[in-house]
Write a protein that holds these residues in place. Structure first.
Motif, PDB file in Angstrom:
ATOM      1  N   TYR A  11     -22.126  39.699 -54.737  1.00 31.90           N
ATOM      2  CA  TYR A  11     -22.211  38.471 -55.819  1.00 31.90           C
ATOM      3  C   TYR A  11     -21.312  37.458 -55.821  1.00 31.90           C
ATOM      4  CZ  TYR A  11     -23.944  36.316 -60.095  1.00 31.90           C
ATOM      5  OH  TYR A  11     -24.529  35.531 -60.995  1.00 31.90           O
ATOM      6  N   ARG A  38     -38.295  31.745 -66.224  1.00 32.71           N
ATOM      7  CA  ARG A  38     -37.375  32.880 -66.577  1.00 32.71           C
ATOM      8  C   ARG A  38     -36.039  32.720 -66.878  1.00 32.71           C
ATOM      9  NH1 ARG A  38     -36.644  37.637 -64.281  1.00 32.71           N
ATOM     10  NH2 ARG A  38     -37.153  37.108 -62.030  1.00 32.71           N
ATOM     11  N   GLY A  39     -35.354  33.399 -67.816  1.00 36.83           N
ATOM     12  CA  GLY A  39     -33.824  33.438 -67.918  1.00 36.83           C
ATOM     13  C   GLY A  39     -33.411  32.249 -68.228  1.00 36.83           C
ATOM     14  N   LEU A  40     -32.134  32.164 -67.743  1.00 32.47           N
ATOM     15  CA  LEU A  40     -31.478  30.757 -67.918  1.00 32.47           C
ATOM     16  C   LEU A  40     -32.073  29.463 -67.419  1.00 32.47           C
ATOM     17  CD1 LEU A  40     -28.677  29.447 -68.799  1.00 32.47           C
ATOM     18  CD2 LEU A  40     -28.049  30.010 -66.411  1.00 32.47           C
ATOM     19  N   ASP A  66     -33.044  38.315 -67.944  1.00 32.40           N
ATOM     20  CA  ASP A  66     -33.372  39.706 -67.347  1.00 32.40           C
ATOM     21  C   ASP A  66     -32.120  40.340 -66.521  1.00 32.40           C
ATOM     22  OD1 ASP A  66     -36.055  39.225 -68.409  1.00 32.40           O
ATOM     23  OD2 ASP A  66     -36.693  38.368 -66.599  1.00 32.40           O
TER      24      ASP A  66
HETATM   25  N1  LIG Z   1     -27.317  36.032 -66.795  1.00 33.62           N
HETATM   26  C1  LIG Z   1     -26.046  36.249 -66.482  1.00 33.62           C
HETATM   27  O1  LIG Z   1     -25.288  36.990 -67.178  1.00 33.62           O
HETATM   28  C2  LIG Z   1     -25.530  35.283 -65.608  1.00 33.62           C
HETATM   29  C3  LIG Z   1     -24.018  35.140 -65.360  1.00 33.62           C
HETATM   30  C4  LIG Z   1     -23.460  34.221 -64.620  1.00 33.62           C
HETATM   31  C5  LIG Z   1     -24.546  33.694 -63.533  1.00 33.62           C
HETATM   32  N2  LIG Z   1     -25.811  33.800 -63.636  1.00 33.62           N
HETATM   33  C6  LIG Z   1     -26.716  32.999 -62.801  1.00 33.62           C
HETATM   34  O2  LIG Z   1     -27.597  32.283 -63.623  1.00 33.62           O
HETATM   35  C7  LIG Z   1     -28.771  32.191 -62.708  1.00 33.62           C
HETATM   36  C8  LIG Z   1     -29.879  32.546 -63.340  1.00 33.62           C
HETATM   37  O3  LIG Z   1     -29.917  33.917 -63.555  1.00 33.62           O
HETATM   38  P1  LIG Z   1     -30.765  34.691 -64.740  1.00 33.62           P
HETATM   39  O4  LIG Z   1     -29.474  35.330 -65.450  1.00 33.62           O
HETATM   40  O5  LIG Z   1     -31.677  33.767 -65.376  1.00 33.62           O
HETATM   41  O6  LIG Z   1     -31.433  35.547 -63.834  1.00 33.62           O
HETATM   42  P2  LIG Z   1     -32.949  36.327 -64.107  1.00 33.62           P
HETATM   43  O7  LIG Z   1     -33.295  36.328 -65.596  1.00 33.62           O
HETATM   44  O8  LIG Z   1     -32.893  37.380 -63.164  1.00 33.62           O
HETATM   45  O9  LIG Z   1     -33.815  35.027 -63.450  1.00 33.62           O
HETATM   46  C9  LIG Z   1     -33.521  34.858 -61.973  1.00 33.62           C
HETATM   47  C10 LIG Z   1     -34.290  33.700 -61.573  1.00 33.62           C
HETATM   48  O10 LIG Z   1     -34.036  33.373 -60.005  1.00 33.62           O
HETATM   49  C11 LIG Z   1     -35.321  33.145 -59.580  1.00 33.62           C
HETATM   50  N3  LIG Z   1     -35.121  33.793 -58.092  1.00 33.62           N
HETATM   51  C12 LIG Z   1     -34.646  34.845 -57.732  1.00 33.62           C
HETATM   52  N4  LIG Z   1     -34.845  35.049 -56.400  1.00 33.62           N
HETATM   53  C13 LIG Z   1     -35.594  33.795 -55.951  1.00 33.62           C
HETATM   54  C14 LIG Z   1     -36.093  33.693 -54.887  1.00 33.62           C
HETATM   55  N5  LIG Z   1     -35.774  34.158 -53.563  1.00 33.62           N
HETATM   56  N6  LIG Z   1     -36.513  32.340 -54.730  1.00 33.62           N
HETATM   57  C15 LIG Z   1     -36.841  31.452 -55.822  1.00 33.62           C
HETATM   58  N7  LIG Z   1     -36.559  31.962 -56.955  1.00 33.62           N
HETATM   59  C16 LIG Z   1     -35.648  33.003 -57.106  1.00 33.62           C
HETATM   60  C17 LIG Z   1     -36.408  33.944 -60.336  1.00 33.62           C
HETATM   61  O11 LIG Z   1     -37.674  33.380 -60.248  1.00 33.62           O
HETATM   62  P3  LIG Z   1     -38.983  34.341 -60.142  1.00 33.62           P
HETATM   63  O12 LIG Z   1     -39.643  33.999 -61.594  1.00 33.62           O
HETATM   64  O13 LIG Z   1     -39.714  33.734 -59.107  1.00 33.62           O
HETATM   65  O14 LIG Z   1     -38.560  35.730 -60.184  1.00 33.62           O
HETATM   66  C18 LIG Z   1     -35.716  33.773 -61.698  1.00 33.62           C
HETATM   67  O15 LIG Z   1     -36.390  32.383 -62.328  1.00 33.62           O
HETATM   68  C19 LIG Z   1     -28.350  32.727 -61.481  1.00 33.62           C
HETATM   69  O16 LIG Z   1     -27.847  31.883 -60.311  1.00 33.62           O
HETATM   70  C20 LIG Z   1     -27.271  33.814 -61.830  1.00 33.62           C
HETATM   71  O17 LIG Z   1     -26.685  34.168 -60.671  1.00 33.62           O
HETATM   72  C21 LIG Z   1     -26.233  34.621 -64.477  1.00 33.62           C
END
Ligand SMILES: NC(=O)c1ccc[n+]([C@@H]2O[C@H](COP(=O)([O-])OP(=O)(O)OC[C@H]3O[C@@H](n4cnc5c(N)ncnc54)[C@H](OP(=O)(O)O)[C@@H]3O)[C@@H](O)[C@H]2O)c1
Length: 247
Positions: free
Chosen positions: A141, A16-18, A177
């Motif tokens: 966070y 998912r996502g990033l 997401d």
């Molecule tokens: N989006 C932004 O604006 C943003 C900005 C700065 C940093 N980030 C960082 O980028 C990274 C990816 O975030 P995203 O935006 O892609 O978020 P996202 O779309 O909500 O996806 C979160 C991902 O983390 C996995 N995950 C969450 N909890 C977990 C757990 N307990 N064990 C294993 N996997 C877990 C999920 O896997 P499942 O498929 O199993 O749910 C999913 O693949 C994160 O570290 C976030 O802090 C994001």
């Protein structure tokens, strides 16, 4: 410097996502195999993508992952959750739970996979931080990402002897997401992921993937008030002009 072409990559939260964008970018850059983890993994139509189960808060799950991914040379700690609540009023148990995923989860995966990286020639470790690693007011966070930034920098020292390149990635709002409910300006996750992987190829240790990340990194040497963030016309930026030019 580590080449993506022909490598075996592991992306936590890669369905998912990033994380999904990291998987696609790695394949675009010639990765031979990519392990994409999820808590409940779905099969992949692409034979180069190997879905694996991972719950980063569970040591047994992390150990099982390390056991199955013995050919990995690039590990991307991407999995993470958000927690938007003032630190002063967040129950301690909630903060602990948050750190279990965003901080200890990354430590677990890194400790478990470090011997594999050593056995496979050193390789690279990429940890996904956030611009909020440096921004005051980002609650648990931000605290978790700040701790992670510190841990990444220590891992760089710890893993130097085994030749592992350690890269930290900082980014502002990105369209996944995690930010789906926010009406803000967002980066394209595919561009963030590609830039991070290209950074690995040229030996960079830190990736500042957007203007706001560059702005906050520059503000670290200024007054701490410059580290407060604000939203202006949907743009995340430093609240005080001491932080530099707004995005
Ligand atoms: N989006 C932004 O604006 C943003 C900005 C700065 C940093 N980030 C960082 O980028 C990274 C990816 O975030 P995203 O935006 O892609 O978020 P996202 O779309 O909500 O996806 C979160 C991902 O983390 C996995 N995950 C969450 N909890 C977990 C757990 N307990 N064990 C294993 N996997 C877990 C999920 O896997 P499942 O498929 O199993 O749910 C999913 O693949 C994160 O570290 C976030 O802090 C994001």
């Amino acid at each position: 410097m580590v080449s993506i072409n022909g490598s075996t990559v592991l992306v936590t939260g890669g369905q998912r996502g990033l994380g999904k964008a990291f998987v696609e970018a790695a394949l675009d850059l010639g990765a031979a195999k990519v392990y994409a983890t999820a808590r409940s993994p779905r099969p992949s139509a692409d034979p180069r993508v190997v879905p694996l189960p991972l719950e980063v808060t569970d040591p047994r799950s992390v150990a099982a992952l390390a056991d199955q991914a013995r050919d990995v040379s690039i590990v991307i700690n991407n999995a993470g959750v958000t927690l938007r609540r003032p630190l002063i009023s967040t129950p301690i148990d909630e903060i602990k739970n948050h750190f279990e995923t965003n901080f200890f989860g990354v430590l677990r995966v890194t400790q478990a996979l470090a011997p594999t990286l050593a056995a496979n020639g050193g390789g690279a470790l990429i940890n996904v931080h956030s611009v909020l690693s440096w921004a005051a007011g980002a609650g648990a966070y931000g605290a978790g990402k700040a701790a992670l930034w510190s841990a990444t920098n220590s891992f760089r020292v710890d893993l130097a002897a085994q030749g592992t390149q350690v890269v930290g990635v900082h980014l502002g709002y990105t369209a996944t997401d995690l930010t789906a409910d926010l009406d803000v300006v967002k980066s394209d996750p595919h561009e963030v992921a590609r830039e991070a992987l290209l950074a690995v190829e040229i030996g960079q240790t830190e990736v500042l993937s957007d203007d706001v990340s560059r702005q906050f990194k520059a503000a670290l040497s200024g007054p701490v008030e410059g580290l407060e963030f604000a939203l202006v016309d949907g743009h995340l930026m430093a609240r005080h002009p001491t932080a530099g030019t707004a995005v």
